[in-house]
Design a protein around this motif. Sequence first.
Motif, PDB file in Angstrom:
ATOM      1  N   LEU A 142       0.841  -1.303  -0.048  1.00  0.00           N
ATOM      2  CA  LEU A 142      -0.009   0.077  -0.164  1.00  0.00           C
ATOM      3  C   LEU A 142       0.946   1.236   0.072  1.00  0.00           C
ATOM      4  N   ALA A 143       2.038   0.988   0.492  1.00  0.00           N
ATOM      5  CA  ALA A 143       3.154   2.147   0.609  1.00  0.00           C
ATOM      6  C   ALA A 143       3.517   2.863  -0.705  1.00  0.00           C
ATOM      7  N   VAL A 144       3.383   1.870  -1.866  1.00  0.00           N
ATOM      8  CA  VAL A 144       4.218   2.316  -3.159  1.00  0.00           C
ATOM      9  C   VAL A 144       3.461   3.022  -4.064  1.00  0.00           C
ATOM     10  N   GLY A 145       3.829   4.163  -4.394  1.00  0.00           N
ATOM     11  CA  GLY A 145       3.542   4.912  -5.391  1.00  0.00           C
ATOM     12  C   GLY A 145       3.787   4.571  -6.928  1.00  0.00           C
ATOM     13  N   VAL A 146       3.116   5.002  -7.796  1.00  0.00           N
ATOM     14  CA  VAL A 146       3.498   4.714  -9.179  1.00  0.00           C
ATOM     15  C   VAL A 146       4.973   5.362  -9.503  1.00  0.00           C
ATOM     16  N   PRO A 147       6.057   4.906  -9.754  1.00  0.00           N
ATOM     17  CA  PRO A 147       7.120   5.138  -9.929  1.00  0.00           C
ATOM     18  C   PRO A 147       7.061   6.584 -11.166  1.00  0.00           C
ATOM     19  N   GLY A 148       7.688   7.424 -10.775  1.00  0.00           N
ATOM     20  CA  GLY A 148       7.978   8.585 -11.785  1.00  0.00           C
ATOM     21  C   GLY A 148       9.460   9.069 -12.462  1.00  0.00           C
ATOM     22  N   THR A 149      10.267   8.263 -11.883  1.00  0.00           N
ATOM     23  CA  THR A 149      11.780   8.704 -12.207  1.00  0.00           C
ATOM     24  C   THR A 149      11.920   8.465 -13.722  1.00  0.00           C
ATOM     25  N   VAL A 150      11.677   7.521 -14.345  1.00  0.00           N
ATOM     26  CA  VAL A 150      12.001   7.113 -15.956  1.00  0.00           C
ATOM     27  C   VAL A 150      11.229   8.122 -16.579  1.00  0.00           C
ATOM     28  N   ALA A 151       9.829   8.453 -16.400  1.00  0.00           N
ATOM     29  CA  ALA A 151       9.168   9.202 -16.979  1.00  0.00           C
ATOM     30  C   ALA A 151       9.804  10.686 -16.859  1.00  0.00           C
ATOM     31  N   GLY A 152      10.364  11.338 -15.534  1.00  0.00           N
ATOM     32  CA  GLY A 152      10.740  12.540 -15.459  1.00  0.00           C
ATOM     33  C   GLY A 152      12.200  12.740 -15.881  1.00  0.00           C
ATOM     34  N   LEU A 153      13.250  11.679 -16.156  1.00  0.00           N
ATOM     35  CA  LEU A 153      14.412  11.921 -16.968  1.00  0.00           C
ATOM     36  C   LEU A 153      13.981  11.725 -18.436  1.00  0.00           C
ATOM     37  N   SER A 154      13.024  11.208 -18.932  1.00  0.00           N
ATOM     38  CA  SER A 154      12.606  10.842 -20.464  1.00  0.00           C
ATOM     39  C   SER A 154      12.267  12.184 -20.830  1.00  0.00           C
ATOM     40  N   LEU A 155      11.386  12.968 -19.984  1.00  0.00           N
ATOM     41  CA  LEU A 155      10.695  14.242 -20.378  1.00  0.00           C
ATOM     42  C   LEU A 155      11.653  15.248 -20.249  1.00  0.00           C
ATOM     43  N   ALA A 156      12.609  15.530 -19.300  1.00  0.00           N
ATOM     44  CA  ALA A 156      13.818  16.328 -19.457  1.00  0.00           C
ATOM     45  C   ALA A 156      14.701  16.178 -20.560  1.00  0.00           C
ATOM     46  N   LEU A 157      15.054  15.048 -20.932  1.00  0.00           N
ATOM     47  CA  LEU A 157      15.852  14.830 -22.190  1.00  0.00           C
ATOM     48  C   LEU A 157      15.235  15.366 -23.650  1.00  0.00           C
ATOM     49  N   ARG A 158      13.892  14.720 -23.590  1.00  0.00           N
ATOM     50  CA  ARG A 158      13.273  15.124 -24.587  1.00  0.00           C
ATOM     51  C   ARG A 158      12.636  16.478 -25.003  1.00  0.00           C
ATOM     52  N   ASN A 159      12.808  17.239 -23.926  1.00  0.00           N
ATOM     53  CA  ASN A 159      12.451  18.741 -24.245  1.00  0.00           C
ATOM     54  C   ASN A 159      13.607  19.573 -24.140  1.00  0.00           C
ATOM     55  N   TYR A 160      14.661  19.000 -23.279  1.00  0.00           N
ATOM     56  CA  TYR A 160      15.755  20.120 -22.827  1.00  0.00           C
ATOM     57  C   TYR A 160      17.244  19.476 -23.210  1.00  0.00           C
ATOM     58  N   GLY A 161      17.225  18.338 -23.884  1.00  0.00           N
ATOM     59  CA  GLY A 161      18.542  17.842 -24.003  1.00  0.00           C
ATOM     60  C   GLY A 161      19.061  18.342 -25.117  1.00  0.00           C
ATOM     61  N   SER A 162      20.556  18.217 -25.449  1.00  0.00           N
ATOM     62  CA  SER A 162      21.322  18.969 -26.455  1.00  0.00           C
ATOM     63  C   SER A 162      20.787  18.182 -27.611  1.00  0.00           C
ATOM     64  N   GLY A 163      20.352  17.235 -27.861  1.00  0.00           N
ATOM     65  CA  GLY A 163      20.217  16.461 -29.176  1.00  0.00           C
ATOM     66  C   GLY A 163      21.270  15.739 -29.547  1.00  0.00           C
ATOM     67  N   LYS A 164      22.483  15.937 -28.883  1.00  0.00           N
ATOM     68  CA  LYS A 164      23.674  14.984 -29.215  1.00  0.00           C
ATOM     69  C   LYS A 164      23.810  13.614 -28.636  1.00  0.00           C
TER      70      LYS A 164
END
Length: 580
Positions: A142-164
Amino acid sequence: MALRAWRKPVCAVALCILFAFASLADPLTPLIPSQGARFLPALASHGMVVAQEGTAAQVGVDILRRGGNAVDAAVAVGLALAVTLPQAGNLGGGGFMLIYLGKEKKSVAIDYREAAPSDTPPDVFLNAQGEAVAAKSRDTGLAVGVPGTVAGLSLALRNYGSGKFSLAELAAPAVALARAGIAVEDDLADSLYHAQTRLKRWPAAAGVFLHPDGTPLGRGDRLVQSDLAAVIEAVGRDGERAFYEGPVASRIVQSVRAAGGRMSRDDMKSYRAIERTPLHGFYRGHEIVAMPPPSSGGVHIIELLNVLEGFPLGDLGANSAAGIHLLAEAMKLAYADRAEYLGDPDQTSIPVQALVSKAYAARVRTEISAERARPSAAIQPLDLAPYESDQTTHFSIVDAEGNAVANTYTLNFSYGLGLVAEGTGVLLNNELDDFAAKPGAPNAYGLVGGAANAPAPRKRPLSSMAPTMVFRDGELELVTGSPGGSRIITIVAQIILDIIDFGMNVAEATEAVRIHHQWSPDELQAERGLSVDTIRLLEGLGHKLALHDAWGSAQSIARANGLLLGAADTRRRGALAAGY
């Protein structure tokens, strides 16, 4: 805020200086420690990563050196820490990322906090008598929340990564480390020893972190995480859907439900990281940029600074009884507001602008007496109608173009629930303990809350995580953050105060003795190191002092005169400030 020369030996910063320049020209002179100093910060002129674990920091520096930007490096560091710092780095938890884009002079906040499953009633952590049951929110599925780390890192890279760099390229170092194994030493060895009881409860976790006889891996052993390597590799190849859909998601859901939880495959598939507008405040001419809710960190750091701006802290002196008293009294009021008003902004109306306003700070300031500590029982949040665990981890990054990342993420407890999802190597969080199980019921860190932070379907629990940046005249000065559970807010606030009010450089501010008051319980906590005279004066003002061992692990980068000065808090072993 100036970077100043050492006045005393520093014992809480990385033992490293990186000279990325040809000679010690005049602009560097103020940065060089005085003779006799033994522990020194890292200096760099192009890019820097400061993290709680050194191998992951070096992974990030390598990405910067190869032309990646701060966000590229952050994704690589975040994935690597899931391997090298499993007690806090993670795929199965969540957190917050603050990004500064140097060319656009724009700040962005990414919320990838864990979310409650859709089948989460308000009384999920109560017994038949309506009383909060701590074990439900800390030791079961019951203590486990749906994990967000993979989604967060993916969003950051998709929108703000260098593209390299592709996600696969940024994931490759973590995959290699997990597959080949890492040496168990220092902080990892210590954490496994202390977490062995939690890990023993779950066969999949025991199979990764313990010997067949149930004893934890120790110094001289090698931690190999083959299943985790396969999952990170799949995420690199196929993106976040490899984590939130298909076999990995199914195994996470099966493991959570087998442990008594309510997570579904649809909860995994529908999870999204959210881009939010950062909070902005000002303190003595410096701009503070911080996370908005469901982080309470940004709101209350700005609120604290606003209140304290009306007092002459610099004249009182660092660690003076008078200064600590004012800081503690302001903390009490901020944490009372936290309990009353803060929650998930998508499900709760939060008076954020009122809480961070100078007008509200002026009202709060009138509640503070310079002569006497106020009992917590006498403190109530003011009417605003008109208007995270010690086992968290933070890293700070600045690149050659002036872009920056402050990232704090967590599993809540050390190793979270202690549960590894069978066949994935992914440690799962017990983050839903950060909800208020019922009004006034404390969580594992003693924090209380009300209806604004009650459990609800797909709601994100309130967090103390506080990645923060400081600017002066539009130029980046400081990137900082820390683990420390409920103390995160006060750690970050004190680093800012130590630099701005007391003229410390970032390393001295990292070393400085920390104090904390969170309204409930009514005690002023302090790290050992205050003088006996100061303690007596504080007690004379009515404070109930509780001395503690060191807490937190701040990872900070200061920027001035084209140079980066990094301080890695060695309250925990293995931290590193590295640059080039």
